[in-house]
Design a protein around this motif. Sequence first.
Motif, PDB file in Angstrom:
ATOM      1  N   PRO A  38     -26.772  26.031 -36.027  1.00 15.61           N
ATOM      2  CA  PRO A  38     -25.332  25.788 -35.826  1.00 15.61           C
ATOM      3  C   PRO A  38     -25.052  24.751 -34.749  1.00 15.61           C
ATOM      4  O   PRO A  38     -24.069  24.008 -34.843  1.00 15.61           O
ATOM      5  CB  PRO A  38     -24.786  27.158 -35.422  1.00 15.61           C
ATOM      6  N   VAL A  39     -25.921  24.682 -33.723  1.00 17.89           N
ATOM      7  CA  VAL A  39     -25.741  23.681 -32.667  1.00 17.89           C
ATOM      8  C   VAL A  39     -25.918  22.272 -33.241  1.00 17.89           C
ATOM      9  O   VAL A  39     -25.095  21.376 -32.998  1.00 17.89           O
ATOM     10  CB  VAL A  39     -26.745  23.920 -31.513  1.00 17.89           C
ATOM     11  N   ILE A  40     -26.975  22.083 -34.028  1.00 22.49           N
ATOM     12  CA  ILE A  40     -27.257  20.766 -34.618  1.00 22.49           C
ATOM     13  C   ILE A  40     -26.125  20.325 -35.533  1.00 22.49           C
ATOM     14  O   ILE A  40     -25.626  19.199 -35.441  1.00 22.49           O
ATOM     15  CB  ILE A  40     -28.590  20.802 -35.400  1.00 22.49           C
ATOM     16  N   TYR A  41     -25.684  21.223 -36.420  1.00 21.38           N
ATOM     17  CA  TYR A  41     -24.632  20.854 -37.368  1.00 21.38           C
ATOM     18  C   TYR A  41     -23.286  20.661 -36.681  1.00 21.38           C
ATOM     19  O   TYR A  41     -22.469  19.862 -37.130  1.00 21.38           O
ATOM     20  CB  TYR A  41     -24.538  21.887 -38.493  1.00 21.38           C
ATOM     21  N   SER A  42     -23.066  21.364 -35.583  1.00 21.70           N
ATOM     22  CA  SER A  42     -21.820  21.169 -34.830  1.00 21.70           C
ATOM     23  C   SER A  42     -21.804  19.808 -34.142  1.00 21.70           C
ATOM     24  O   SER A  42     -20.757  19.150 -34.060  1.00 21.70           O
ATOM     25  CB  SER A  42     -21.655  22.277 -33.784  1.00 21.70           C
ATOM     26  N   ILE A  43     -22.960  19.387 -33.643  1.00 18.01           N
ATOM     27  CA  ILE A  43     -23.044  18.101 -32.950  1.00 18.01           C
ATOM     28  C   ILE A  43     -23.023  16.936 -33.938  1.00 18.01           C
ATOM     29  O   ILE A  43     -22.330  15.932 -33.728  1.00 18.01           O
ATOM     30  CB  ILE A  43     -24.324  18.040 -32.083  1.00 18.01           C
ATOM     31  N   LYS A  44     -23.755  17.075 -35.042  1.00 16.04           N
ATOM     32  CA  LYS A  44     -23.953  15.945 -35.955  1.00 16.04           C
ATOM     33  C   LYS A  44     -22.897  15.822 -37.045  1.00 16.04           C
ATOM     34  O   LYS A  44     -22.790  14.779 -37.685  1.00 16.04           O
ATOM     35  CB  LYS A  44     -25.339  16.050 -36.614  1.00 16.04           C
ATOM     36  N   THR A  45     -22.113  16.879 -37.298  1.00 19.35           N
ATOM     37  CA  THR A  45     -21.125  16.830 -38.371  1.00 19.35           C
ATOM     38  C   THR A  45     -19.734  16.642 -37.777  1.00 19.35           C
ATOM     39  O   THR A  45     -19.225  17.531 -37.087  1.00 19.35           O
ATOM     40  CB  THR A  45     -21.164  18.110 -39.227  1.00 19.35           C
ATOM     41  N   LYS A  46     -19.132  15.505 -38.053  1.00 19.47           N
ATOM     42  CA  LYS A  46     -17.862  15.134 -37.433  1.00 19.47           C
ATOM     43  C   LYS A  46     -16.759  16.138 -37.741  1.00 19.47           C
ATOM     44  O   LYS A  46     -15.995  16.521 -36.848  1.00 19.47           O
ATOM     45  CB  LYS A  46     -17.455  13.730 -37.902  1.00 19.47           C
ATOM     46  N   GLU A  47     -16.676  16.588 -39.002  1.00 19.48           N
ATOM     47  CA  GLU A  47     -15.606  17.500 -39.393  1.00 19.48           C
ATOM     48  C   GLU A  47     -15.723  18.851 -38.666  1.00 19.48           C
ATOM     49  O   GLU A  47     -14.722  19.419 -38.228  1.00 19.48           O
ATOM     50  CB  GLU A  47     -15.637  17.729 -40.903  1.00 19.48           C
ATOM     51  N   ILE A  48     -16.959  19.364 -38.557  1.00 20.33           N
ATOM     52  CA  ILE A  48     -17.176  20.635 -37.853  1.00 20.33           C
ATOM     53  C   ILE A  48     -16.892  20.478 -36.369  1.00 20.33           C
ATOM     54  O   ILE A  48     -16.241  21.345 -35.747  1.00 20.33           O
ATOM     55  CB  ILE A  48     -18.617  21.141 -38.087  1.00 20.33           C
ATOM     56  N   ARG A  49     -17.354  19.378 -35.802  1.00 17.65           N
ATOM     57  CA  ARG A  49     -17.130  19.129 -34.374  1.00 17.65           C
ATOM     58  C   ARG A  49     -15.641  19.032 -34.055  1.00 17.65           C
ATOM     59  O   ARG A  49     -15.158  19.605 -33.080  1.00 17.65           O
ATOM     60  CB  ARG A  49     -17.861  17.842 -33.968  1.00 17.65           C
ATOM     61  N   ARG A  50     -14.913  18.339 -34.923  1.00 20.64           N
ATOM     62  CA  ARG A  50     -13.475  18.163 -34.717  1.00 20.64           C
ATOM     63  C   ARG A  50     -12.742  19.498 -34.793  1.00 20.64           C
ATOM     64  O   ARG A  50     -11.858  19.789 -33.982  1.00 20.64           O
ATOM     65  CB  ARG A  50     -12.943  17.183 -35.758  1.00 20.64           C
ATOM     66  N   ARG A  51     -13.137  20.338 -35.772  1.00 26.62           N
ATOM     67  CA  ARG A  51     -12.492  21.647 -35.927  1.00 26.62           C
ATOM     68  C   ARG A  51     -12.822  22.570 -34.746  1.00 26.62           C
ATOM     69  O   ARG A  51     -11.971  23.339 -34.283  1.00 26.62           O
ATOM     70  CB  ARG A  51     -12.915  22.285 -37.237  1.00 26.62           C
ATOM     71  N   LEU A  52     -14.041  22.480 -34.234  1.00 29.79           N
ATOM     72  CA  LEU A  52     -14.436  23.285 -33.072  1.00 29.79           C
ATOM     73  C   LEU A  52     -13.606  22.901 -31.843  1.00 29.79           C
ATOM     74  O   LEU A  52     -13.162  23.784 -31.088  1.00 29.79           O
ATOM     75  CB  LEU A  52     -15.925  23.079 -32.769  1.00 29.79           C
ATOM     76  N   ILE A  53     -13.392  21.596 -31.658  1.00 31.59           N
ATOM     77  CA  ILE A  53     -12.596  21.120 -30.516  1.00 31.59           C
ATOM     78  C   ILE A  53     -11.172  21.639 -30.621  1.00 31.59           C
ATOM     79  O   ILE A  53     -10.588  22.141 -29.656  1.00 31.59           O
ATOM     80  CB  ILE A  53     -12.618  19.587 -30.446  1.00 31.59           C
ATOM     81  N   ARG A  54     -10.601  21.604 -31.848  1.00 30.33           N
ATOM     82  CA  ARG A  54      -9.254  22.116 -32.059  1.00 30.33           C
ATOM     83  C   ARG A  54      -9.188  23.612 -31.822  1.00 30.33           C
ATOM     84  O   ARG A  54      -8.231  24.135 -31.258  1.00 30.33           O
ATOM     85  CB  ARG A  54      -8.778  21.806 -33.485  1.00 30.33           C
TER      86      ARG A  54
END
Length: 312
Positions: free
Chosen positions: A291-307
């Motif tokens: 989950p750490v790798i996909y959160s860092i490397k996937t823009k859509e997931i990273r953006r949703r996590l920040i929100r």
Amino acid sequence: MGSSPTNDTELPPFILTGIPGFEESQHWMFLLLGALYTISIVGNALILFIVKEEQSLHQPMYYFLSLLSINDIGVSLCTLPSVLATFCFHTQQIAFDTCMAQMFFIHFFSFSESGILLAMSFDRYVAICNPLRYSTILNDAQVAQMSLIIGIRSFCVVFPLPFLLKRLPFCKANILSHAYCLYPDLIHLPCGDISVNSIFGLCVIISTFVLDSVLILFSYILILHSVLAIASQEERLKTLNTCMSHICAVLIFYVPMLGVSMVHRFGRSAPPYVYTLMSLVYLFVPPMLNPVIYSIKTKEIRRRLIRLFSNN
């Protein structure tokens, strides 16, 4: 645990072990492992939540990622009870049938993870090498069918293992090398002929892990060939970047697994703690890092996590 072989009505308990040489630090070890469990379960649960809520992620690549997250949560939950009992409460005895059940689920999820990673490599191959037919080849029905096949295959290869062990006599001190039950550990405990178990185990490894890793490697050879045909270097890097998360997931799964296998087969003279540490890396690192790798490397997931964490 007597000196004579057990019969069908007298199934022996097993003795779980922590990390040899670190007995005085078991509580600290559980704090560390507890942190890893928390990161793994919470991280993968967040991935599932984000994929469910984010409409743009409703596509095959992220369906397979969700399946990987469910699988990683399963790995964590099936080792948690015995690890908690061993490191926190110093309760080291585990009943035979409980041990067999835990072994079944640990290996079921391991084989499933290998199959999911293969399915994800196929997804990347189709997306890069045949993008115009991507939605046709990998529709929702195909994803569901592939997921079902992965589950059925894993069940079929793991189901015989407890019965192959149960038929054997146990007459040694049934002390395991880990705080959970693994087949490579259990197979050395019976005092009967284990040739059938060894042959079956080897066939299972070849037909799953070895076959999957070869097919994953072959898919990336085809992907690389297709990427090199792209004229623009910027486009090449952009295309390869879509595979980086999956490549990392493959490496953090197969490298520790290979290490565990090598230690069990060829590391007889290695210190006892090496076995334990290698298995901890194999079972704890992939569910925590995926989950750490996909959160860092996937823009859509990273953006949703920040929100999500900024309450915007």
